[in-house]
Design an enzyme around this catalytic site. Sequence first.
Site, PDB file in Angstrom:
ATOM      1  N   GLY A 263       0.826  -1.216   0.000  1.00 55.06           N
ATOM      2  CA  GLY A 263       0.000   0.000   0.000  1.00 55.06           C
ATOM      3  C   GLY A 263       0.855   1.259   0.000  1.00 55.06           C
TER       4      GLY A 263
ATOM      5  N   CYS B 146      -0.722   0.668  12.856  1.00 55.67           N
ATOM      6  CA  CYS B 146      -2.190   0.687  12.844  1.00 55.67           C
ATOM      7  C   CYS B 146      -2.684   0.242  14.221  1.00 55.67           C
ATOM      8  CB  CYS B 146      -2.750  -0.178  11.719  1.00 55.67           C
ATOM      9  SG  CYS B 146      -2.326  -1.917  11.862  1.00 55.67           S
TER      10      CYS B 146
HETATM   11  N1  SAM Z   1       3.541  -1.086   4.600  1.00 57.74           N
HETATM   12  C1  SAM Z   1       2.698  -2.190   4.235  1.00 57.74           C
HETATM   13  C2  SAM Z   1       1.585  -1.688   3.345  1.00 57.74           C
HETATM   14  O1  SAM Z   1       1.302  -0.489   3.358  1.00 57.74           O
HETATM   15  O2  SAM Z   1       1.021  -2.482   2.576  1.00 57.74           O
HETATM   16  C3  SAM Z   1       2.172  -2.917   5.440  1.00 57.74           C
HETATM   17  C4  SAM Z   1       3.282  -3.378   6.352  1.00 57.74           C
HETATM   18  S1  SAM Z   1       2.760  -4.323   7.727  1.00 57.74           S
HETATM   19  C5  SAM Z   1       2.058  -3.160   8.770  1.00 57.74           C
HETATM   20  C6  SAM Z   1       4.287  -4.663   8.529  1.00 57.74           C
HETATM   21  C7  SAM Z   1       5.223  -5.567   7.757  1.00 57.74           C
HETATM   22  O3  SAM Z   1       6.405  -5.756   8.553  1.00 57.74           O
HETATM   23  C8  SAM Z   1       4.668  -6.959   7.495  1.00 57.74           C
HETATM   24  O4  SAM Z   1       4.640  -7.210   6.107  1.00 57.74           O
HETATM   25  C9  SAM Z   1       5.642  -7.895   8.196  1.00 57.74           C
HETATM   26  O5  SAM Z   1       5.897  -9.071   7.461  1.00 57.74           O
HETATM   27  C10 SAM Z   1       6.894  -7.046   8.312  1.00 57.74           C
HETATM   28  N2  SAM Z   1       7.791  -7.464   9.425  1.00 57.74           N
HETATM   29  C11 SAM Z   1       7.555  -8.353  10.401  1.00 57.74           C
HETATM   30  N3  SAM Z   1       8.624  -8.470  11.199  1.00 57.74           N
HETATM   31  C12 SAM Z   1       9.568  -7.646  10.722  1.00 57.74           C
HETATM   32  C13 SAM Z   1      10.896  -7.331  11.109  1.00 57.74           C
HETATM   33  N4  SAM Z   1      11.471  -7.881  12.172  1.00 57.74           N
HETATM   34  N5  SAM Z   1      11.573  -6.442  10.364  1.00 57.74           N
HETATM   35  C14 SAM Z   1      10.977  -5.867   9.283  1.00 57.74           C
HETATM   36  N6  SAM Z   1       9.735  -6.116   8.896  1.00 57.74           N
HETATM   37  C15 SAM Z   1       9.035  -7.000   9.597  1.00 57.74           C
END
Ligand code: SAM
Length: 478
Positions: free
Chosen positions: A121, A238
Amino acid sequence: MSNPYLPTSYVEAITALLGPAETEAFLASYDAPRTYGLRFNTLKIPPSSPAAGKLAELFALRPVPWCGTGYYYEESTRPGKHPYHAAGLYYIQEPSAMSAVELLDPQPGQTVLDLAAAPGGKTTQIAAKMAGQGLLISNEIHPQRARILAENVERLGIRNAVVTQAAPPALSARFPLAFDRIMLDAPCSGEGMFRKDPDAISEWSPEAVELCASRQWDILQDAVAMLKPGGRLAYSTCTFNRRENEDTIARLLAEYPFLRLIAEKRIWPHREQGEGHYVALIERDHDEKAPAITPAVANRESADSGRRGGRERDRKRGARSGPSERSAAAAWDSFRAWAADELPAFTPPAGGTPLLFGEALYLLPASGGLALTPEHLTGLKVPRAGLHLGDVRKGRFEPAHALAMALSADEAAPRLWTLNAESPLVAAYLRGETLEVPASLRGWHLVTVACGDDQHPLGWGKASGGQLKNHLPKGLRH
Ligand code: SAM
C-alpha cells in the site's frame, strides 16, 4: 453495545488514553460499518482525467480528506474484482493508512526506502509520488509477502523500484546514511484491525504489545542508520496504544539528539472515517558529517554468506555462473533489437544498469543520490532487481509481464489489442484463455482494457493464425 470480545485490559488502556466519555464513543465505533478505500495510481491515471471520472462513477467514490488521490468506495461495487484492478489503475487501501505517505511526502528523484513494505500500500503510494524518477527500495522480510509485494509493484507499472527480501540489519549494513526518505510501517499489535479483522483480537495481549514495541525499537535503529542527514523518516502503526507509538518515538528522540519530531498524526475511528493509524514524521539534522556511501557489506561473515546466497539464487534461476556484465550487455542488445521490431514507438529507458539473473533481464534504476550498483545487492534476496524487461531463451527475447504493465498504450502502439471492460473477453483473457483475432494480426501485442478514451495494459498476447496466445503469467490467471 460495544464488541463483547474486546479484552478488558485493552478497554482499560483505551480508557486511560481517551478518558471515560470518549471511550464510549470509541467503543461504539465497533458497531459502525468498517470503511473501504482505494487510491488512484497516478502513474496510470492523472487525478482529473476522464478515466478518473469514470472510476468515481463506477465505484461511487467519495474523497478521503487527508489524501488527494484516496477515495472511499461502496463495498457493493467491488473494485477489487474489476478488470481495472488487474490493470493497476488503483490500489485497494484502508483510508487511514493513506495518511503516512502523505506526511512523508517523497519527491521525484529522491532515494527512498520502504522498510516493511508488503503487501505494498505505502510502496505504491510512494512510487506514484515519485512519478518514475529516483530510486525506491521496497523491502519485506517474509518471503511469501515479498512475492505479493513484487506482484503489486508490477501490477501498478512501477519502473523504478527494487524489491528486496531482507532483515533490516542486512540493509543497514549496505546502505548507511543512504536515503532521503524512509517509510517504516512497523509490524504492530494491530488494534486498528479489530473491526476489519476480528481474528486480530485473539492475537492481542499486553505481552504482545511489549513484544511489538521491542521489535519496533530494533527496526527503528536500522532505519535511523540508513537516514541521510537532512532526510526524513515516517514511522507508522495501525495500533492505538502509546507504548508502540508516542512512547517509542519519545525514546527515539531521547536516544538520538540529531533527530527531531516534525509532526505526529493520529486517526481515530470514532473521530474520522478510517480504521485508525498513527504516524510520526522525524527529520535528521542537516549538519552531520555524512561518510561516503560504499557498497561494502558490514562484516566478513555476512559477505561470505551473501555470496553463497547469490550463487544459489543464480543456480535456481538457471545461470551457470553469477550475473556477468558481458552477458547482461548481450541480453540488453537482444532486448533493444526486440523492442525495435515489436515496439517501434518505445524508447528504451536511458540510464540504469541492465542485470541478468539466469535468463531474466532486469533494468536496475538509475539514482543520482545512491548510485546503486549490482554490488549493493550481492548476497541479498532480490525478488525484483528493478524493472523486469524479459527473458532471453535460446537467444530469443521474450518480454516480461512487468514490462507490459509498465508500458503506456502510446509506447506500445500500434501493437495493441484493446478490449472493453464490460466484454466477456476481458474475463476470458484474465482466465488465461486464447482469444480469436483477425488472421492479419501477427506478433507480440499488448492486451489492453479501455477506460474512457484511454487503454491500459493487462498483459501480453502473441498473435498468429487468427489466435492470440495468452501470455498472462499462470499465477495471475483467475
Ligand atoms: N507497509 C505495508 C503496506 O502499506 O502495505 C504494510 C506493512 S505491515 C504493517 C508490517 C510488515 O512488517 C509486514 O509485512 C511484516 O511481514 C513485516 N515485518 C515483520 N517483522 C519484521 C521485522 N522484524 N523487520 C521488518 N519487517 C518486519
